[in-house]
Design an enzyme around this catalytic site. Structure first.
Site, mmCIF file in Angstrom:
data_model
loop_
_atom_site.group_PDB
_atom_site.id
_atom_site.type_symbol
_atom_site.label_atom_id
_atom_site.label_comp_id
_atom_site.label_asym_id
_atom_site.label_seq_id
_atom_site.Cartn_x
_atom_site.Cartn_y
_atom_site.Cartn_z
ATOM 1 C CB THR A 15 5.713 -28.539 10.059
ATOM 2 O OG1 THR A 15 6.656 -28.191 11.072
ATOM 3 C CG2 THR A 15 5.367 -27.294 9.251
ATOM 4 C CD GLU A 17 10.324 -37.740 7.202
ATOM 5 O OE1 GLU A 17 9.514 -37.293 8.018
ATOM 6 O OE2 GLU A 17 11.545 -37.521 7.282
ATOM 7 C CE LYS A 40 12.166 -26.922 12.862
ATOM 8 N NZ LYS A 40 11.168 -27.767 12.286
ATOM 9 N N GLY A 54 14.553 -36.292 10.037
ATOM 10 C CA GLY A 54 14.601 -37.521 10.825
ATOM 11 C C GLY A 54 14.404 -37.297 12.303
ATOM 12 C CB ALA A 86 13.376 -29.594 6.989
ATOM 13 C CG ASP A 87 14.693 -32.394 12.097
ATOM 14 O OD1 ASP A 87 13.773 -32.110 12.879
ATOM 15 O OD2 ASP A 87 14.812 -33.517 11.566
ATOM 16 C CB THR A 102 6.546 -37.920 9.523
ATOM 17 O OG1 THR A 102 5.973 -38.952 8.713
ATOM 18 C CG2 THR A 102 6.413 -38.313 10.987
ATOM 19 N N GLY A 103 5.645 -35.282 11.221
ATOM 20 C CA GLY A 103 6.110 -34.297 12.201
ATOM 21 C C GLY A 103 5.021 -33.287 12.500
HETATM 22 C C1 5RP Z 1 10.445 -36.418 10.772
HETATM 23 C C2 5RP Z 1 11.048 -35.223 10.130
HETATM 24 C C3 5RP Z 1 10.359 -33.916 10.362
HETATM 25 O O1 5RP Z 1 10.054 -33.349 9.131
HETATM 26 C C4 5RP Z 1 11.285 -33.009 11.119
HETATM 27 O O2 5RP Z 1 11.689 -33.656 12.309
HETATM 28 C C5 5RP Z 1 10.606 -31.678 11.463
HETATM 29 O O3 5RP Z 1 9.598 -31.895 12.404
HETATM 30 P P1 5RP Z 1 8.673 -30.744 12.925
HETATM 31 O O4 5RP Z 1 7.791 -30.332 11.797
HETATM 32 O O5 5RP Z 1 7.921 -31.379 14.060
HETATM 33 O O6 5RP Z 1 9.546 -29.599 13.396
HETATM 34 O O7 5RP Z 1 12.020 -35.271 9.437
HETATM 35 O O8 5RP Z 1 11.233 -37.566 10.583
#
Ligand code: 5RP
Length: 227
Positions: free
Chosen positions: A31, A103, A121, A95, A83-84, A28-29
């Site tokens: 990416t 996830e 990241k 998250g 990932a964050d 999710t997100g």
């Molecule tokens: C969602 C996540 C995402 O993988 C994380 O927040 C990264 O998001 P993005 O790809 O928008 O930078 O853990 O719960």
């Protein structure tokens, strides 16, 4: 390259990890959304996908990809997610998009976790990004006190605009915990998981990434972890 272009580049690169004829796990997100768009282009090669959130399920369906219930699947060959933060051992904070519990569940039944992330990241040590913790709503204050005792500063995640608590796909709330000393991600994951009222902690260290595709100005770098 912009951050979005880097995300698109790693999303394209992740298609090489898709196993033909199998069901794939999808994160999710933003990416992961780029990955879903790439997956849509090769959808005839896969059997379907298990989604880690309602938003991901909707996007997969919009591309005509079958969304499969995890209860109908024994194991998944590959899970692709963003990932964050990710460190040099493949441990992650996740998250930011509030989907950490599903996830972690989908990742737990996947043989390979492919993290896709732009270069920002990658960190030497996890923890600059406040750690998301999904909780049972009635336990918000009780869990917050326990997290403070661990040195963190928890803050209830609110919906922008309404100022109401953000409610996850599972009916939980999210505490974003700043200030934690994450010297030992595996130990902290275990310890926060043990707090009564916690649904899931957004530390993915016990089951980290197996591969990270990192988007940089010099192209997509592949990092592999573990055995
Ligand atoms: C969602 C996540 C995402 O993988 C994380 O927040 C990264 O998001 P993005 O790809 O928008 O930078 O853990 O719960």
């Amino acid at each position: 390259m912009t951050q979005d272009e880097l995300k698109q580049a790693v999303a394209r690169a992740a298609i090489d990890y898709v196993v033909d004829g199998e069901i794939i796990g999808v994160g999710t997100g933003s990416t992961a959304n780029y990955f879903i768009d790439e997956l849509g282009k090769i959808k005839e090669r896969i059997k379907g996908a298990v989604a880690s959130s309602e938003a991901t399920a909707a996007r997969l369906r919009s591309h005509g990809i079958d969304v499969v219930d995890l209860n109908d699947v024994d194991s998944i060959s590959v899970y692709v997610d963003g990932a964050d933060e990710i460190d040099g051992s493949g441990a992650m904070i996740k998250g930011g998009g509030a989907a950490l519990t599903r996830e972690k569940i989908v990742a737990s039944v996947s043989r390979r976790f492919v993290c896709i992330a732009d270069g920002s990241k990658l960190v030497a040590r996890l923890g600059a990004f406040p750690l998301p913790v999904e909780i049972i709503p009635m336990a918000a204050n009780a869990v917050s006190r326990q997290l403070q005792a661990l040195g963190g500063q928890p803050r209830l995640r609110l919906n922008k605009g309404t100022n109401e608590p953000q409610v996850t796909d599972n009916g939980g709330y999210i505490l974003d915990v700043a200030g934690l000393d994450i010297a030992d991600p595996v130990a902290l994951e275990t310890s926060i998981n043990g707090i009564v009222g916690v649904i899931t902690v957004g530390l993915f260290a016990r089951r980290g990434a197996d591969v990270c595709l990192l988007g940089t100005g010099d192209g997509v770098k592949t990092m592999t972890y573990g055995g």
